[in-house]
Design a protein around this motif. Structure first.
Motif, PDB file in Angstrom:
ATOM      1  N   CYS A  51       0.839  -1.216   0.000  1.00 37.95           N
ATOM      2  CA  CYS A  51       0.000   0.000   0.000  1.00 37.95           C
ATOM      3  C   CYS A  51       0.868   1.258   0.000  1.00 37.95           C
ATOM      4  N   GLU A  52       0.452   2.246  -0.801  1.00 39.24           N
ATOM      5  CA  GLU A  52       1.254   3.463  -0.959  1.00 39.24           C
ATOM      6  C   GLU A  52       0.739   4.633  -0.122  1.00 39.24           C
ATOM      7  N   ALA A  53      -0.267   4.376   0.701  1.00 43.13           N
ATOM      8  CA  ALA A  53      -0.840   5.475   1.488  1.00 43.13           C
ATOM      9  C   ALA A  53       0.192   5.987   2.491  1.00 43.13           C
ATOM     10  N   CYS A  61      -4.858   0.898   2.706  1.00 44.17           N
ATOM     11  CA  CYS A  61      -5.906   1.929   2.618  1.00 44.17           C
ATOM     12  C   CYS A  61      -7.077   1.467   1.745  1.00 44.17           C
ATOM     13  N   GLY A  62      -6.811   0.569   0.795  1.00 43.77           N
ATOM     14  CA  GLY A  62      -7.875   0.075  -0.080  1.00 43.77           C
ATOM     15  C   GLY A  62      -8.168   1.003  -1.239  1.00 43.77           C
ATOM     16  N   ASP A  63      -7.443   2.128  -1.309  1.00 43.31           N
ATOM     17  CA  ASP A  63      -7.829   3.169  -2.248  1.00 43.31           C
ATOM     18  C   ASP A  63      -6.702   3.648  -3.150  1.00 43.31           C
ATOM     19  N   CYS A  64      -5.457   3.395  -2.771  1.00 41.00           N
ATOM     20  CA  CYS A  64      -4.328   3.910  -3.565  1.00 41.00           C
ATOM     21  C   CYS A  64      -4.152   3.073  -4.836  1.00 41.00           C
ATOM     22  N   CYS A  67      -3.304  -0.538  -3.917  1.00 37.52           N
ATOM     23  CA  CYS A  67      -4.439  -1.303  -3.383  1.00 37.52           C
ATOM     24  C   CYS A  67      -5.420  -1.657  -4.497  1.00 37.52           C
TER      25      CYS A  67
HETATM   26 ZN    ZN Z   1      -3.374   1.526  -0.339  1.00 33.22          ZN
END
Ligand code: ZN
Length: 335
Positions: A51-53, A61-64, A67
């Motif tokens: 994850c890159e958050a 994060c589920g969003d980057c 992810c």
């Molecule tokens: Zn992420």
């Protein structure tokens, strides 16, 4: 998502802290009995490391970008090595592919991650090739080995991995978790008399297969078997039609529960509502621990028969055990 299951939370916190400090190792061995979610843990951990958050998160994060690539099963920095029906062991060419995979620089994050599952079915050549990676891991490499039987791995491989030893949660924790699953899936059968021996995911699978009912039938039948007019053959045949391992597991749990009741303890591994509790307590008191331990020996013998002979008929094993039980009840009443 933090740890995928509550009993894995402590392991998760430890690894998350290592990630935050930048002290993650190059190889982890996630080992422990089946049914505890080790593979799900490995997946969640890989996703989190990729994850890159921003720093400070304790889960992906589920969003980057990373992810999202993970979610679409196309992350170029993650590789899974596993077995198939045609190839039931991890082979050397698979490990060689890993060497090539780790030789490339990461596309996005600082890491390239490989999950090897199940790592304990690796032949010697594959293990030797893997050892080479472990001895001189590329700076970006993170290798996650997952297995049920770490004892089958060469000690040279094990000693180069950080261990994540997964153990089954306490009964209360299993029960709480199962209750949560049942709240989410109201179609699951009631586990009022489910034995809580076994890993939580195995128990859930058994509930989903509608298996919670074996003990519900077994406990009253074992109690009623002492009555003179009871049709023993019909009962023996009824249970004889089922799976022999499930029967032996259930039967053994009930005998163990009775031994605990004799000793004045409530059997923690069995959820026993009334009238099952009274029925068991009464039968246990009338038999006494000596006879109950003798029955446990019979169960062990029956397991031995099933293990040793491939052509054994499960129904015969179940019926023999049932008549041993009836015998114990009859000698009790005539003694
Ligand atoms: Zn992420």
């Amino acid at each position: 998502m933090n740890a995928p299951y509550p009993w894995l939370a402590a392991h998760w916190q430890r690894l998350a802290a290592s990630r935050a400090r930048g002290t993650l190792g190059h190889a982890y061995l996630i080992a422990g009995p089946e049914g505890l979610g080790k593979q799900a843990f490995a997946e969640a951990f890989a996703r989190y490391v990729l994850c890159e958050a921003e720093e400070g998160r304790t889960a992906a994060c589920g969003d980057c970008r990373s992810c999202r690539l993970y979610a679409s099963a196309s992350h170029p920095d993650l590789k899974r090595v596993t077995i198939t029906e045609d190839h039931p062991t991890i082979r050397i060419d698979q490990v060689r592919e890993l060497v090539d995979f780790f030789a490339l620089k990461p596309h996005y994050q600082r890491r390239r991650i490989a999950i090897v599952h199940p790592a304990d079915v690796m032949n010697r050549n594959a293990a030797n090739a893997l050892l080479k990676i472990l001895e001189e891991p590329p700076p970006s490499a993170l290798l996650i080995l997952v297995c049920h039987r770490a004892g089958l791995l060469p000690p040279t491989v094990v000693s180069r991995c950080q261990r994540v030893n997964v153990t089954p949660p306490a009964w209360d924790e299993r029960l709480a978790w199962l209750a949560e699953q049942r709240a989410r899936q109201p179609t699951l059968p009631d586990f009022a008399t489910l034995t809580l021996q076994g890993a939580p995911l195995t128990l859930l699978a058994r509930l989903e297969a509608g298996e919670g009912t074996l003990l519900t039938e077994l406990i009253p039948a074992m109690h009623a078997a002492g009555a003179r007019n009871h049709d023993q053959l019909a009962t023996a045949r009824q249970f004889g039609g089922g799976d022999v391992q499930h029967f032996l597991d259930a039967f053994e749990s009930v005998i163990q529960a009775m031994i605990q009741l004799c000793a004045g303890h409530a059997p923690g591994h069995l959820r026993l509502p009334e009238p099952a509790h009274s029925a068991l307590a009464e039968t246990a008191a009338s038999l006494g621990p000596r006879r109950l331990f003798a029955i446990l020996d019979e169960v062990a013998r029956a397991r031995g028969v099933v293990l040793r002979s491939s052509g054994v008929r499960g129904n015969e094993v179940i019926e023999n055990l049932w008549f041993a039980w009836v015998d114990a009840l009859r000698t009790r009443t005539t003694a």
